[in-house]
Design an enzyme around this catalytic site. Structure first.
Site, short mmCIF file in Angstrom:
data_model
loop_
_atom_site.label_atom_id
_atom_site.label_comp_id
_atom_site.label_asym_id
_atom_site.label_seq_id
_atom_site.Cartn_x
_atom_site.Cartn_y
_atom_site.Cartn_z
N GLU A 117 0.87 -1.17 0.00
CA GLU A 117 0.00 0.00 0.00
C GLU A 117 0.91 1.22 0.00
O GLU A 117 1.83 1.29 0.81
CB GLU A 117 -0.88 0.03 1.25
CG GLU A 117 -1.83 1.23 1.22
CD GLU A 117 -2.61 1.46 2.51
OE1 GLU A 117 -2.27 0.87 3.55
OE2 GLU A 117 -3.57 2.27 2.46
N ARG A 132 6.03 -12.59 9.28
CA ARG A 132 6.73 -11.36 8.97
C ARG A 132 8.02 -11.30 9.78
O ARG A 132 8.19 -11.99 10.78
CB ARG A 132 5.83 -10.18 9.29
CG ARG A 132 5.57 -10.02 10.79
CD ARG A 132 4.62 -8.86 11.12
NE ARG A 132 4.75 -7.80 10.15
CZ ARG A 132 3.70 -7.11 9.68
NH1 ARG A 132 2.49 -7.40 10.10
NH2 ARG A 132 3.88 -6.15 8.82
N LYS A 146 4.65 0.32 10.30
CA LYS A 146 4.64 1.56 9.54
C LYS A 146 4.15 2.70 10.41
O LYS A 146 4.63 3.83 10.29
CB LYS A 146 3.69 1.42 8.33
CG LYS A 146 4.32 0.79 7.12
CD LYS A 146 3.47 1.11 5.90
CE LYS A 146 3.35 -0.08 4.98
NZ LYS A 146 2.39 0.14 3.88
#
Length: 558
Positions: A32, A259, A269
């Site tokens: 994104e 992850r 983020k």
RNA sequence: UGUCCGAUGGUGUAAUUGGCAACACGUCUGAUUCUGGAUCAGAAGAGUCCAGGUUCGAGACCUGGUCGGACAACCA
């Protein structure tokens, strides 16, 4: 180094054996554009692009841009730059979820027609209430049973901009009592009157991730849709949406992996954005950031990061990698490829009493002992030098084999010297170290093989080039800054010494360094000329220090 | 009081699909070295979360636990 076979590749092997999708392998990296890429994304990029390469398939770059309130072209540009820098190429396969808005809309209409979606007037708070909890079923919205005609009309008017943000949503009609909360009539579209970075004001309804992602995979012919573990619970929904629109046999398959987490840093983020916005670091590419651009500016190579991604492996259990492994990867790479130079970071003056005043000579130095092709360079030598203050001890412990009173040591590429005396100021601080040198111990001279225990780096005082050097350390003092007790914040654990800027003295050859040039400063570490360098006046970032056994011994003795 | 997922040296990942647990980082020795780096040689460190079961044989398969993670944004 060869990466072991991971479970995803095993699944693909199995798919190929079964001739699933005709043996085709097609992956995608779907960021994104709402932030900069970090080392965790690098893991995913290497996996997706690496998998495509391994199986002779393809990998797409697709921006998952379904939320105009958070996304920006600034991020699109940086993401493309970072993926390319890492060494991957999407050829002509650059896509955006927003490319599919029209198709997605049509499919939504189809779902309404088939009675599988409805417009809900409940507000966000009510929807949340009606959804129930993780242990209690939800209840159905009073608007759930609207007719197809009414839904069609309302959805069209949503699209036409007749309603304000938040007043209506389109929902999939599944099961408000489903044990998986994601299946309790998930929202497909919401109204957002915000310009989109690509579609401008064309749309004021935007699809949600769950609805958009699988369909985008489908449209691109993705075979293996690899994502992180937190989407595992989304998979039934991913498959359900696909089932509503897909024709034929082909379906993309979602596969989840763990992850990456790194010790002494944060990776979300949101938190990285906070560090940037609050000025705790100097932007996304601050060399202390785990972002790709931060690592790049720090002096990391793409090769080292790719190798790191290989080594850490792919699995489903939570992964917390010791930063020491990342540091190992960059040292391993830089050791082979970077030229050496001498710089003194904490100088003390060393005077060779028997070296003729005013005289100077040129010494030849090897650029890179690991690379015979790297050649030689010249370094000026004279009577007054700088050495590291830590390389001299007046009253050293046994294992110290640097310079001490009466002791001998070699000056790298130069002579063996012996310490005769020291001069101190009124505070007891050493201001000068006086030595005598042995003229015949230079390279090529008869006594050049003279054995001494220590070799020191040095810089000729007269020729020394002052250098701004930025010494970076880990951003956090806590191994896991996300592991917090009541009332704590991850920022409570910031390392106050994560950046120290000093002026070092360097050999003159470093004056020619251009931004991005990497060196090993002998005995100190790997350094990279920063963007802030100006011609003749370079600024260096410390990428990573050399392993330091002596420091370890010192620690042990405390 | 739900659903999904996971559990192998300090860390991470393997174990040819049931055959006496391997590799990397880290740690520790020693050799070597004009970088206390690199290199080379070697060592320690897990008996695979627990309890049962299947089997000649289980890290792997089954059952039941325990612990950890994810899920209740109109984020992705």
């Amino acid at each position: 180094m060869k990466a072991p076979v991971n479970f995803i590749h095993q699944m693909i092997d199995e798919d190929i054996r079964n001739n699933k999708n005709g043996g085709r392998v097609h992956t995608r990296f779907p960021p994104e554009p709402n932030g900069y890429l970090h080392i965790g994304h690098a893991k995913s990029i290497c996996l997706n692009f690496g998998t495509a390469t391994k199986y002779n398939g393809k990998a797409n770059l697709r921006f998952d841009d379904t939320n105009p309130t958070k996304e920006d072209t600034e991020y699109v540009d940086s993401i493309m730059e970072d993926v390319r820098w890492l060494g991957f190429d999407w050829d002509d396969r650059l896509f955006y979820a927003s490319d599919y808005f029209e198709q997605l809309y049509e499919w939504a209409v189809k779902m309404i027609r088939e009675g599988n979606a409805y417009v809900d007037d409940l507000n966000a708070e009510q929807i949340s209430e009606y959804r129930g909890t993780v242990t209690r079923p939800g209840k159905e919205s009073p608007f759930r049973s609207r007719s197809v005609e009414e839904n069609l009309d309302l959805f069209t008017r949503m699209k036409n901009g007749e309603f304000a943000d938040g007043t209506k949503v389109l929902r999939a009609k599944l099961d408000m009592a489903h044990p998986n909360m994601l299946m309790r009539d998930p929202i497909m579209y919401r109204i957002i009157h915000t310009d989109h970075h690509r579609t401008g004001d064309k749309w004021c309804i935007y699809p949600m991730y769950d609805y958009a992602h699988g369909q985008s995979d489908y449209l691109e012919g993705i075979t293996h849709s690899i994502c992180t573990l937190e989407f595992e619970i989304h998979r039934p929904l991913y498959e359900w949406y696909l089932q509503q629109v897909a024709e034929g046999e082909y379906r993309p398959q979602q596969i989840e992996f763990a992850r990456l987490n790194l010790t002494y840093t944060v990776m979300s983020k949101r938190k990285l954005l906070q560090l940037v916005n609050e000025g705790i670091v100097n932007g996304w590419d601050d060399p202390r950031m785990p972002t790709i651009c931060g690592l790049r500016r720090r002096g990391f190579t793409a090769e080292a990061i790719r190798n790191f991604a290989d080594i850490i492996g792919i699995a489903k259990r939570d992964q917390v990698i010791d930063v020491a492994l990342l540091e190992f990867c960059i040292r391993e790479d830089l050791n082979k490829r970077s030229n050496r130079a001498m710089a003194v970071m904490n100088p003390v003056k060393l005077i060779l009493d028997n070296y003729p005043e005013g005289e100077e000579e040129i010494l030849e130095a090897i650029n890179n002992p690991e690379d015979p092709d790297a050649g030689m360079r010249s370094i000026p030598f004279s009577r007054e030098l700088y050495i590291e203050r830590e390389d001299f001890m007046e009253d050293p412990p046994n294992k110290f084999f640097r310079l001490k009173p009466g002791g001998e040591v070699r000056l790298k590429y130069g002579y063996v010297i012996r310490c005769e005396s020291i001069v101190k100021d009124e505070n007891g601080q050493i201001t000068e170290i006086h030595c005598i040198y042995e003229a015949d111990t230079k390279r090529g001279m008869p006594n050049s093989n003279k054995k001494v225990k220590g070799t020191l780096h040095w810089v000729s005082a007269k020729h020394a080039l002052p250098l701004e050097v930025r010494l970076y350390d880990r951003l956090f003092v806590k191994e896991n800054p996300d592991d917090l007790e009541e009332g704590q914040n991850f920022k409570d654990f910031l390392n106050p010494d994560s950046l120290k800027t000093i002026t070092a003295f360097a050999e003159p050859s470093l004056g020619a360094a251009k931004p991005g040039d990497r060196y090993q400063f002998e005995r100190l570490g790997y350094f990279c000329a920063d963007l802030d360098s100006v011609s003749g006046k370079p600024v260096f970032n410390r990428t990573v220090p050399l392993k330091d056994n002596w420091a370890k011994i010192g620690q042990a003795e405390k």
